[in-house]
Design a protein around this motif. Sequence first.
Motif, PDB file in Angstrom:
ATOM      1  N   GLY A 150       0.815  -1.213   0.000  1.00  0.00           N
ATOM      2  CA  GLY A 150       0.000   0.000   0.000  1.00  0.00           C
ATOM      3  C   GLY A 150       0.851   1.266   0.000  1.00  0.00           C
ATOM      4  O   GLY A 150       0.349   2.359   0.271  1.00  0.00           O
ATOM      5  N   GLY A 151       2.145   1.109  -0.274  1.00  0.00           N
ATOM      6  CA  GLY A 151       3.043   2.256  -0.292  1.00  0.00           C
ATOM      7  C   GLY A 151       3.374   2.801   1.086  1.00  0.00           C
ATOM      8  O   GLY A 151       3.938   3.893   1.208  1.00  0.00           O
ATOM      9  N   ARG A 152       3.062   2.061   2.127  1.00  0.00           N
ATOM     10  CA  ARG A 152       3.271   2.536   3.497  1.00  0.00           C
ATOM     11  C   ARG A 152       4.599   2.001   4.034  1.00  0.00           C
ATOM     12  O   ARG A 152       4.804   0.785   4.158  1.00  0.00           O
ATOM     13  N   PRO A 153       5.538   2.906   4.370  1.00  0.00           N
ATOM     14  CA  PRO A 153       6.860   2.482   4.856  1.00  0.00           C
ATOM     15  C   PRO A 153       6.794   1.555   6.061  1.00  0.00           C
ATOM     16  O   PRO A 153       7.593   0.626   6.170  1.00  0.00           O
ATOM     17  N   GLU A 154       5.834   1.781   6.942  1.00  0.00           N
ATOM     18  CA  GLU A 154       5.775   0.937   8.137  1.00  0.00           C
ATOM     19  C   GLU A 154       5.436  -0.513   7.786  1.00  0.00           C
ATOM     20  O   GLU A 154       5.906  -1.450   8.429  1.00  0.00           O
ATOM     21  N   ASN A 155       4.596  -0.704   6.745  1.00  0.00           N
ATOM     22  CA  ASN A 155       4.286  -2.062   6.307  1.00  0.00           C
ATOM     23  C   ASN A 155       5.516  -2.742   5.717  1.00  0.00           C
ATOM     24  O   ASN A 155       5.773  -3.937   5.944  1.00  0.00           O
ATOM     25  N   ILE A 156       6.267  -1.959   4.967  1.00  0.00           N
ATOM     26  CA  ILE A 156       7.461  -2.509   4.328  1.00  0.00           C
ATOM     27  C   ILE A 156       8.499  -2.890   5.373  1.00  0.00           C
ATOM     28  O   ILE A 156       9.107  -3.962   5.313  1.00  0.00           O
ATOM     29  N   LYS A 157       8.694  -2.010   6.363  1.00  0.00           N
ATOM     30  CA  LYS A 157       9.669  -2.295   7.412  1.00  0.00           C
ATOM     31  C   LYS A 157       9.268  -3.539   8.205  1.00  0.00           C
ATOM     32  O   LYS A 157      10.112  -4.377   8.547  1.00  0.00           O
ATOM     33  N   ALA A 158       7.985  -3.651   8.485  1.00  0.00           N
ATOM     34  CA  ALA A 158       7.522  -4.815   9.255  1.00  0.00           C
ATOM     35  C   ALA A 158       7.774  -6.104   8.476  1.00  0.00           C
ATOM     36  O   ALA A 158       8.236  -7.114   9.043  1.00  0.00           O
ATOM     37  N   TRP A 159       7.458  -6.065   7.177  1.00  0.00           N
ATOM     38  CA  TRP A 159       7.694  -7.258   6.341  1.00  0.00           C
ATOM     39  C   TRP A 159       9.176  -7.584   6.322  1.00  0.00           C
ATOM     40  O   TRP A 159       9.583  -8.735   6.488  1.00  0.00           O
ATOM     41  N   PHE A 160       9.999  -6.555   6.106  1.00  0.00           N
ATOM     42  CA  PHE A 160      11.447  -6.758   6.012  1.00  0.00           C
ATOM     43  C   PHE A 160      11.995  -7.363   7.302  1.00  0.00           C
ATOM     44  O   PHE A 160      12.711  -8.362   7.274  1.00  0.00           O
ATOM     45  N   ASN A 161      11.658  -6.748   8.434  1.00  0.00           N
ATOM     46  CA  ASN A 161      12.201  -7.212   9.709  1.00  0.00           C
ATOM     47  C   ASN A 161      11.759  -8.635  10.037  1.00  0.00           C
ATOM     48  O   ASN A 161      12.475  -9.384  10.703  1.00  0.00           O
ATOM     49  N   ARG A 162      10.578  -9.006   9.545  1.00  0.00           N
ATOM     50  CA  ARG A 162      10.091 -10.364   9.786  1.00  0.00           C
ATOM     51  C   ARG A 162      10.781 -11.375   8.862  1.00  0.00           C
ATOM     52  O   ARG A 162      11.274 -12.415   9.295  1.00  0.00           O
ATOM     53  N   GLU A 163      10.850 -11.051   7.583  1.00  0.00           N
ATOM     54  CA  GLU A 163      11.349 -12.012   6.605  1.00  0.00           C
ATOM     55  C   GLU A 163      12.864 -12.109   6.573  1.00  0.00           C
ATOM     56  O   GLU A 163      13.421 -13.148   6.209  1.00  0.00           O
ATOM     57  N   VAL A 164      13.566 -11.028   6.928  1.00  0.00           N
ATOM     58  CA  VAL A 164      15.026 -11.039   6.847  1.00  0.00           C
ATOM     59  C   VAL A 164      15.624 -12.077   7.796  1.00  0.00           C
ATOM     60  O   VAL A 164      16.725 -12.594   7.553  1.00  0.00           O
ATOM     61  N   LYS A 165      14.907 -12.426   8.840  1.00  0.00           N
ATOM     62  CA  LYS A 165      15.399 -13.408   9.801  1.00  0.00           C
ATOM     63  C   LYS A 165      15.491 -14.802   9.194  1.00  0.00           C
ATOM     64  O   LYS A 165      16.184 -15.670   9.723  1.00  0.00           O
ATOM     65  N   THR A 166      14.784 -15.010   8.093  1.00  0.00           N
ATOM     66  CA  THR A 166      14.785 -16.336   7.460  1.00  0.00           C
ATOM     67  C   THR A 166      15.913 -16.493   6.447  1.00  0.00           C
ATOM     68  O   THR A 166      16.084 -17.575   5.881  1.00  0.00           O
ATOM     69  N   VAL A 167      16.661 -15.415   6.209  1.00  0.00           N
ATOM     70  CA  VAL A 167      17.745 -15.446   5.215  1.00  0.00           C
ATOM     71  C   VAL A 167      19.066 -15.265   5.950  1.00  0.00           C
ATOM     72  O   VAL A 167      19.417 -14.144   6.343  1.00  0.00           O
ATOM     73  N   ALA A 168      19.787 -16.352   6.122  1.00  0.00           N
ATOM     74  CA  ALA A 168      20.979 -16.330   6.973  1.00  0.00           C
ATOM     75  C   ALA A 168      21.991 -15.244   6.601  1.00  0.00           C
ATOM     76  O   ALA A 168      22.468 -14.522   7.486  1.00  0.00           O
ATOM     77  N   PRO A 169      22.348 -15.047   5.308  1.00  0.00           N
ATOM     78  CA  PRO A 169      23.365 -14.033   4.992  1.00  0.00           C
ATOM     79  C   PRO A 169      22.939 -12.612   5.347  1.00  0.00           C
ATOM     80  O   PRO A 169      23.788 -11.732   5.504  1.00  0.00           O
TER      81      PRO A 169
END
Length: 316
Positions: free
Chosen positions: A57-76
């Motif tokens: 939806g173009g909302r930075p807070e949504n993007i940050k939340a997705w990033f912080n959640r999903e980045v934990k699944t990518v070891a590098p």
Amino acid sequence: MSDTTPVGSERLTLQEANKLRQEYAYILNLATPENDPDGTVRDFFKRLRKFIRNESGGRPENIKAWFNREVKTVAPLAGLTGDQIDAALEDAQPDKAPDVRRELNKVRLDVRQVAERLGVDVSQIDFEAIVDEARRNLWDVQDIEDRLRSDLQTQAESGANLMGAAGDAQTALMEWAQQNGLSIDPTTAAQYVMNIGLGNQTLDDAKRDLRETYLIGAYPAWADKIREGFDPWQISSPYRTAVANLLELDPNNITLDEPLVKQGLQAIGADGKPRVLPLYEFEKIVRDDPRWQKTDNAYQLYTRAGTDLLRMFGFR
């Protein structure tokens, strides 16, 4: 997410922008094939771009939340610092960096123009990923062209219909080859089309090369004519016309695949060497074809012969 980089309406200073570029370089290095052999990092950022475009939806807070959640699944990526995460998300914060939007629009235009000039179908590539890569690496037009060449080759080798000048060259070359009984494998055709699209050779250059490489070997008796620029299609015209007239066929349906036409173009003399077959000999060959016996031509010839025979014996 770093607490030292607020999200607001302020613009990036030159120092901040340069710092972000350094962080970009670090992240892009993580995504190289050497450092990311299984494609995990590249897949992560591909999913991030899709989320930004389609679900955030173009909302930075949504993007940050997705990033912080999903980045934990990518070891590098799990050990990224706050600044590095800011760099990864910076494009998703238009209020913080309005200059980024202007840069992206400029790069989008450059990428689209280069793609159109080369003939790359942008609907078949990850256009936004290339735009992102071009901006972060400060690519100029030549860099963009170098990047898109691989996409052009991939599309050409797949037989996809190219766009622009490359598409025109592709169509003209393949139609010419088909008309002259020449089958070109996709890789070879793609190389010719790329060279034409990039201005390294013309369509006539490609035809000349194919005549010399393939057509002279297929029709050695006509080597001199082919070298002069005559194509088998043109050379075969009298033979094709004879087949059409004598067998009463539609001339538009007679190609170089017609066995009689091939026999005419590829005649062999008594000495075993290729020779140019005179038209009167070729017409005799056509009349020996079983199909001729069923034509009005044959009926009329036999009728005339019979009439002449009767006249000789005084019956007419």
